[in-house]
Design a protein around this motif. Sequence first.
Motif, short mmCIF file in Angstrom:
data_model
loop_
_atom_site.label_atom_id
_atom_site.label_comp_id
_atom_site.label_asym_id
_atom_site.label_seq_id
_atom_site.Cartn_x
_atom_site.Cartn_y
_atom_site.Cartn_z
N LEU A 100 0.83 -1.21 0.00
CA LEU A 100 0.00 0.00 0.00
C LEU A 100 0.86 1.25 0.00
O LEU A 100 1.95 1.28 0.57
N ASN A 103 -1.75 6.53 0.95
CA ASN A 103 -3.19 6.77 0.86
C ASN A 103 -4.01 5.49 0.97
O ASN A 103 -5.23 5.52 0.82
N VAL A 105 -3.77 2.98 -1.08
CA VAL A 105 -4.02 2.42 -2.41
C VAL A 105 -2.99 1.33 -2.69
O VAL A 105 -1.80 1.48 -2.40
#
Length: 424
Positions: A100, A103, A105
Motif C-alpha cells: 500500500l 493513501n 491504495v
Amino acid sequence: MKTRPEVHRPINTVTLDVGKSPSSRGETWKTFTILYHSFEQLSTERDHGIFSPNFSCNGTWWHLTVFPCGGGEAPDDNVSIYMFHVSKGNASATFEIEILDLNGVAIRKTDRKKRLFGVKDGENLGVGWDDFMKRSDILDPSKNILDSNGTLRVKVQMKEEPKTAFVPPNSFANMMKALFLDEASADVCFEVSVPSEEEGSDTAASDDLFHAHRLILDTCAPMLAALCGSSENGEMAIATITDVSPKIFRHLLFHVYGGSVPKDDLNADAKDIIDASNKYSIVNLKLEAEEAYVDSTEITIDNVKDNLLYADAMNLALLKEVAVEFLADNGEELLTSVSFNDLPGHIVKDMLVATTRKKKEAVPETAYDCETHTYCAHGLSLMSVSDLRRKMYEVDYDADGSREAMIEALSKGAPKESISDDED
C-alpha cells in the motif's frame, strides 16, 4: 533461504470484512495489515527475510515473509514475498497480498485466488513471488510508499471459509479440571501440614488432604509424583508435605490440572507461589507468578539489591532483567547508597546488556536459518527476556532458564517451529 522471524509487529487492529459487499459476492474476508518499520535499514543480504508474527484464519496459522533484497530466483533490485502455512500438514487458502501507499491504495498486488500449501520432507512449503516489486520503487520518495519513519505497509486478505455447523471445542481441559480433588478416582493423596508457629510446639496448625492421580502427576508434575512412592494392592499412596502451606499447594495442584490461579491471589502470594513451583518444578506457574511479582512490585533503591539476589537465586530471568535495568538507570545514586560487594560477578554482564539495549533504538533483526533451525547469538543477546521466552516456547524448549541458557539453547539449534491443534 534464511529468514528473520518476528522482528516486526502487525498493526494493532485486525480488520474484519463481514457481510456482503459489492465486490465480495457475499464472501467474508479477513484482513491483516503488517507494518515493516525502517524498511530501508533492514537486511540487504540476499535470501535474508523478515517474517511477521503468526496470524490465524480458518482455524490454522500463517505468516508472511518479506525478503527486502530478494530471495530464490529473484533478479537484482527485487523484493520477494512469501506466504507460509505454519500449522502442521497441507492446507489451501484463497488470499491476496498488497503493498500500500500512504493513501491506502494498492501499488502492487497478487491475484485473488485459491492456492495450495504443501509439505516436503517435513518442511511446510511457502507460496510466493520472487520479483514481487522493485526495491528501488519502494524506496523512491516520489512513489509515496514509505512514511516518514520508513514504514512499509503490506496487506494480506484471506477468504474465510463458511462453516456449516457449530462444533464445541475439545472438552479435555474441562474434564481434566473436573478430576481436581476427585477422591473417588484418585490413587494418591497429599497430606499438607504446616507446623504450628507456637514456640516449642511440633503439632500441626493445619492438615489438609489433597487427592490426586498418579498418571496426571507423572506427566505434568514428576517431582510431585516422586513423593508418592509406590502402593500395593491398589491402596492409596500417601505423601506428606510440610514446606508449603495448604493454600499455596492448592494453587500448585490446580495448575497441574489445567486450572488458573486468580490474578489477585497471584499478586498477593507471588513469592510463595514462586518458591513452591520452583521447588517442585511447575515451570509455567513459576513464570506466571514471576510476572505477577514484577507487575505488583515497585523496584526502589532500598529493595533493588534484595530483589536482584532473589532473582539470581531462584533463576527469575524477568525479575533480574527489571532489577538490572533499574541499576542501569540509577547508577549514580546507587553508587553512594548501596553496597555491591556481595553481588555475583556475572551481574556485570547483565548490566552491560541492559546498558547496550538502552542505547539501541531497536534490537537488530535476528537471523534464522531454516536449514539448521538456529538463531544468530549476537541478535539474541540484545533481546528482552520476554522475547527470548517466546522463542523458546515456539521451538518447544523449557522457558525456565537464565538469559544465557536461553541464548545458548536457541543458537545451538531448535526443532522446526509449528503451531497446530491437529493430530499428527
